[in-house]
Design a protein around this motif. Structure first.
Motif, PDB file in Angstrom:
ATOM      1  N   MET A 100      45.505 -62.342 -54.981  1.00 26.86           N
ATOM      2  CA  MET A 100      44.244 -61.790 -55.454  1.00 26.86           C
ATOM      3  C   MET A 100      43.840 -60.614 -54.577  1.00 26.86           C
ATOM      4  O   MET A 100      43.853 -60.697 -53.355  1.00 26.86           O
ATOM      5  CB  MET A 100      43.172 -62.896 -55.416  1.00 26.86           C
ATOM      6  CG  MET A 100      41.821 -62.434 -55.839  1.00 26.86           C
ATOM      7  SD  MET A 100      40.692 -63.835 -55.877  1.00 26.86           S
ATOM      8  CE  MET A 100      39.194 -62.956 -56.002  1.00 26.86           C
ATOM      9  N   LYS A 101      43.483 -59.529 -55.225  1.00 27.75           N
ATOM     10  CA  LYS A 101      43.066 -58.329 -54.496  1.00 27.75           C
ATOM     11  C   LYS A 101      41.618 -58.461 -54.062  1.00 27.75           C
ATOM     12  O   LYS A 101      40.786 -58.982 -54.787  1.00 27.75           O
ATOM     13  CB  LYS A 101      43.217 -57.091 -55.370  1.00 27.75           C
ATOM     14  CG  LYS A 101      44.631 -56.827 -55.817  1.00 27.75           C
ATOM     15  CD  LYS A 101      45.361 -56.038 -54.803  1.00 27.75           C
ATOM     16  CE  LYS A 101      46.771 -55.765 -55.321  1.00 27.75           C
ATOM     17  NZ  LYS A 101      47.565 -55.080 -54.374  1.00 27.75           N
ATOM     18  N   GLU A 102      41.332 -57.981 -52.853  1.00 28.28           N
ATOM     19  CA  GLU A 102      39.968 -57.992 -52.318  1.00 28.28           C
ATOM     20  C   GLU A 102      39.422 -56.573 -52.368  1.00 28.28           C
ATOM     21  O   GLU A 102      40.051 -55.664 -52.892  1.00 28.28           O
ATOM     22  CB  GLU A 102      39.972 -58.524 -50.871  1.00 28.28           C
ATOM     23  CG  GLU A 102      40.435 -59.953 -50.753  1.00 28.28           C
ATOM     24  CD  GLU A 102      39.501 -60.959 -51.396  1.00 28.28           C
ATOM     25  OE1 GLU A 102      38.293 -60.689 -51.505  1.00 28.28           O
ATOM     26  OE2 GLU A 102      39.992 -62.012 -51.796  1.00 28.28           O
ATOM     27  N   LYS A 103      38.276 -56.347 -51.739  1.00 28.34           N
ATOM     28  CA  LYS A 103      37.603 -55.044 -51.703  1.00 28.34           C
ATOM     29  C   LYS A 103      38.590 -53.963 -51.269  1.00 28.34           C
ATOM     30  O   LYS A 103      39.331 -54.132 -50.319  1.00 28.34           O
ATOM     31  CB  LYS A 103      36.435 -55.121 -50.721  1.00 28.34           C
ATOM     32  CG  LYS A 103      35.544 -53.922 -50.785  1.00 28.34           C
ATOM     33  CD  LYS A 103      34.275 -54.219 -50.028  1.00 28.34           C
ATOM     34  CE  LYS A 103      33.305 -53.102 -50.105  1.00 28.34           C
ATOM     35  NZ  LYS A 103      32.628 -52.963 -51.352  1.00 28.34           N
ATOM     36  N   GLY A 104      38.620 -52.863 -51.979  1.00 28.07           N
ATOM     37  CA  GLY A 104      39.504 -51.754 -51.629  1.00 28.07           C
ATOM     38  C   GLY A 104      40.940 -51.974 -52.073  1.00 28.07           C
ATOM     39  O   GLY A 104      41.822 -51.219 -51.708  1.00 28.07           O
ATOM     40  N   GLY A 105      41.212 -53.038 -52.844  1.00 28.80           N
ATOM     41  CA  GLY A 105      42.551 -53.285 -53.335  1.00 28.80           C
ATOM     42  C   GLY A 105      43.508 -53.859 -52.309  1.00 28.80           C
ATOM     43  O   GLY A 105      44.699 -53.898 -52.535  1.00 28.80           O
ATOM     44  N   VAL A 106      43.007 -54.313 -51.163  1.00 30.08           N
ATOM     45  CA  VAL A 106      43.870 -54.862 -50.115  1.00 30.08           C
ATOM     46  C   VAL A 106      43.863 -56.378 -50.215  1.00 30.08           C
ATOM     47  O   VAL A 106      42.816 -56.998 -50.323  1.00 30.08           O
ATOM     48  CB  VAL A 106      43.371 -54.431 -48.720  1.00 30.08           C
ATOM     49  CG1 VAL A 106      44.224 -55.047 -47.633  1.00 30.08           C
ATOM     50  CG2 VAL A 106      43.390 -52.920 -48.611  1.00 30.08           C
ATOM     51  N   GLU A 107      45.042 -56.972 -50.200  1.00 31.84           N
ATOM     52  CA  GLU A 107      45.117 -58.426 -50.215  1.00 31.84           C
ATOM     53  C   GLU A 107      44.776 -58.956 -48.836  1.00 31.84           C
ATOM     54  O   GLU A 107      45.226 -58.419 -47.823  1.00 31.84           O
ATOM     55  CB  GLU A 107      46.526 -58.881 -50.605  1.00 31.84           C
ATOM     56  CG  GLU A 107      46.821 -58.639 -52.074  1.00 31.84           C
ATOM     57  CD  GLU A 107      48.137 -59.235 -52.485  1.00 31.84           C
ATOM     58  OE1 GLU A 107      48.510 -60.285 -51.935  1.00 31.84           O
ATOM     59  OE2 GLU A 107      48.784 -58.643 -53.363  1.00 31.84           O
ATOM     60  N   MET A 108      43.959 -60.018 -48.805  1.00 34.76           N
ATOM     61  CA  MET A 108      43.543 -60.617 -47.529  1.00 34.76           C
ATOM     62  C   MET A 108      44.757 -61.004 -46.681  1.00 34.76           C
ATOM     63  O   MET A 108      44.729 -60.895 -45.484  1.00 34.76           O
ATOM     64  CB  MET A 108      42.658 -61.848 -47.759  1.00 34.76           C
ATOM     65  CG  MET A 108      41.265 -61.513 -48.231  1.00 34.76           C
ATOM     66  SD  MET A 108      40.249 -60.780 -46.968  1.00 34.76           S
ATOM     67  CE  MET A 108      39.778 -62.229 -46.045  1.00 34.76           C
ATOM     68  N   GLY A 109      45.824 -61.468 -47.310  1.00 30.24           N
ATOM     69  CA  GLY A 109      46.971 -61.949 -46.560  1.00 30.24           C
ATOM     70  C   GLY A 109      47.816 -60.854 -45.933  1.00 30.24           C
ATOM     71  O   GLY A 109      48.600 -61.128 -45.049  1.00 30.24           O
ATOM     72  N   THR A 110      47.716 -59.604 -46.404  1.00 27.18           N
ATOM     73  CA  THR A 110      48.588 -58.552 -45.896  1.00 27.18           C
ATOM     74  C   THR A 110      47.888 -57.555 -44.984  1.00 27.18           C
ATOM     75  O   THR A 110      48.547 -56.785 -44.304  1.00 27.18           O
ATOM     76  CB  THR A 110      49.239 -57.779 -47.059  1.00 27.18           C
ATOM     77  OG1 THR A 110      48.198 -57.204 -47.857  1.00 27.18           O
ATOM     78  CG2 THR A 110      50.095 -58.697 -47.925  1.00 27.18           C
ATOM     79  N   ASP A 111      46.582 -57.535 -44.954  1.00 24.53           N
ATOM     80  CA  ASP A 111      45.822 -56.611 -44.120  1.00 24.53           C
ATOM     81  C   ASP A 111      45.679 -57.221 -42.718  1.00 24.53           C
ATOM     82  O   ASP A 111      45.095 -58.292 -42.575  1.00 24.53           O
ATOM     83  CB  ASP A 111      44.455 -56.365 -44.747  1.00 24.53           C
ATOM     84  CG  ASP A 111      43.570 -55.434 -43.935  1.00 24.53           C
ATOM     85  OD1 ASP A 111      44.062 -54.828 -42.968  1.00 24.53           O
ATOM     86  OD2 ASP A 111      42.383 -55.322 -44.281  1.00 24.53           O
ATOM     87  N   PRO A 112      46.211 -56.534 -41.670  1.00 20.48           N
ATOM     88  CA  PRO A 112      46.128 -57.115 -40.320  1.00 20.48           C
ATOM     89  C   PRO A 112      44.686 -57.365 -39.861  1.00 20.48           C
ATOM     90  O   PRO A 112      44.409 -58.368 -39.211  1.00 20.48           O
ATOM     91  CB  PRO A 112      46.809 -56.082 -39.424  1.00 20.48           C
ATOM     92  CG  PRO A 112      47.524 -55.150 -40.328  1.00 20.48           C
ATOM     93  CD  PRO A 112      46.920 -55.272 -41.685  1.00 20.48           C
ATOM     94  N   MET A 113      43.741 -56.467 -40.213  1.00 24.70           N
ATOM     95  CA  MET A 113      42.355 -56.683 -39.801  1.00 24.70           C
ATOM     96  C   MET A 113      41.765 -57.871 -40.543  1.00 24.70           C
ATOM     97  O   MET A 113      41.020 -58.668 -39.964  1.00 24.70           O
ATOM     98  CB  MET A 113      41.514 -55.427 -40.018  1.00 24.70           C
ATOM     99  CG  MET A 113      40.074 -55.580 -39.550  1.00 24.70           C
ATOM    100  SD  MET A 113      39.874 -56.172 -37.830  1.00 24.70           S
ATOM    101  CE  MET A 113      40.429 -54.741 -36.924  1.00 24.70           C
ATOM    102  N   ALA A 114      42.093 -58.001 -41.814  1.00 22.19           N
ATOM    103  CA  ALA A 114      41.600 -59.153 -42.579  1.00 22.19           C
ATOM    104  C   ALA A 114      42.094 -60.452 -41.947  1.00 22.19           C
ATOM    105  O   ALA A 114      41.341 -61.430 -41.843  1.00 22.19           O
ATOM    106  CB  ALA A 114      42.039 -59.058 -44.033  1.00 22.19           C
ATOM    107  N   ALA A 115      43.337 -60.459 -41.503  1.00 20.69           N
ATOM    108  CA  ALA A 115      43.891 -61.657 -40.865  1.00 20.69           C
ATOM    109  C   ALA A 115      43.158 -61.947 -39.542  1.00 20.69           C
ATOM    110  O   ALA A 115      42.874 -63.108 -39.228  1.00 20.69           O
ATOM    111  CB  ALA A 115      45.387 -61.482 -40.623  1.00 20.69           C
TER     112      ALA A 115
END
Length: 182
Positions: free
Chosen positions: A1-16
């Protein structure tokens, strides 16, 4: 599932990094995405002042590694209120007017943190009340703990100063010596 800005939570280092921080444990995906949107990495060297008591509080940090002392002082004397480290929140003053720091924060070893820009985050909290409530509830607990630590530290310093007072006065022996010089 894509989050804000089209970045997946699982692949964005800052999100992690945001999702993994203990302070944010239990927040939902939408809340974590909003926090990630205003998060940046921060690094501080040992001895570096992160913010000063009385300055404008326009940010806060979640410490991921290292150690930071919270200090307060008057009349040129500084008192360490608390030492915090990885997993801790640094800065709650951004959330309540007048948005001024209540302590000085100084890194005592190389420290890494997640930086959050508070103007953006305050706007998100207003538009998403569940996020604002969660952050306010969590920061209030930290605020109470820090204020209690400051109170205990000040009481201990005051008690120590009272114990030292007699030593600062003249002993009966010294008074006798001074009298003999008259």
């Amino acid at each position: 599932m894509k989050e804000k800005g089209g970045v997946e939570m699982g692949t964005d280092p800052m999100a992690a990094r945001v999702k993994a921080h203990p302070f944010l444990r239990g927040l939902n995906r939408e809340q974590l995405a909003l926090l990630t949107d205003c998060a940046l990495p921060a690094r501080f060297q040992a001895g570096e002042v992160i913010f000063r008591e009385g300055d404008h509080a326009g940010r806060f940090y979640l410490v991921t590694s290292g150690r930071v002392v919270l200090e307060s002082g008057t009349d040129g004397e500084t008192v360490v209120i608390e030492t915090i480290g990885g997993g801790d929140l640094l800065g709650w003053s951004w959330m309540m007017p007048p948005y001024k720091w209540h302590f000085t924060a100084r890194a005592i070893e190389p420290t890494e943190a997640i930086f959050f820009a508070s103007p953006i985050l305050r706007e998100y909290c207003e538009r998403h009340p569940p996020l604002g409530f969660e952050l306010h509830k969590r920061m209030s607990a930290v605020m109470m703990r820090r204020l209690q630590a400051a109170r205990k530290r000040m009481v201990a310093i005051h008690a120590h100063a009272e114990q030292l007072e007699p030593a600062l006065g003249l002993s009966p022996f010294m008074e006798q010596e001074l009298d003999s010089w008259k």
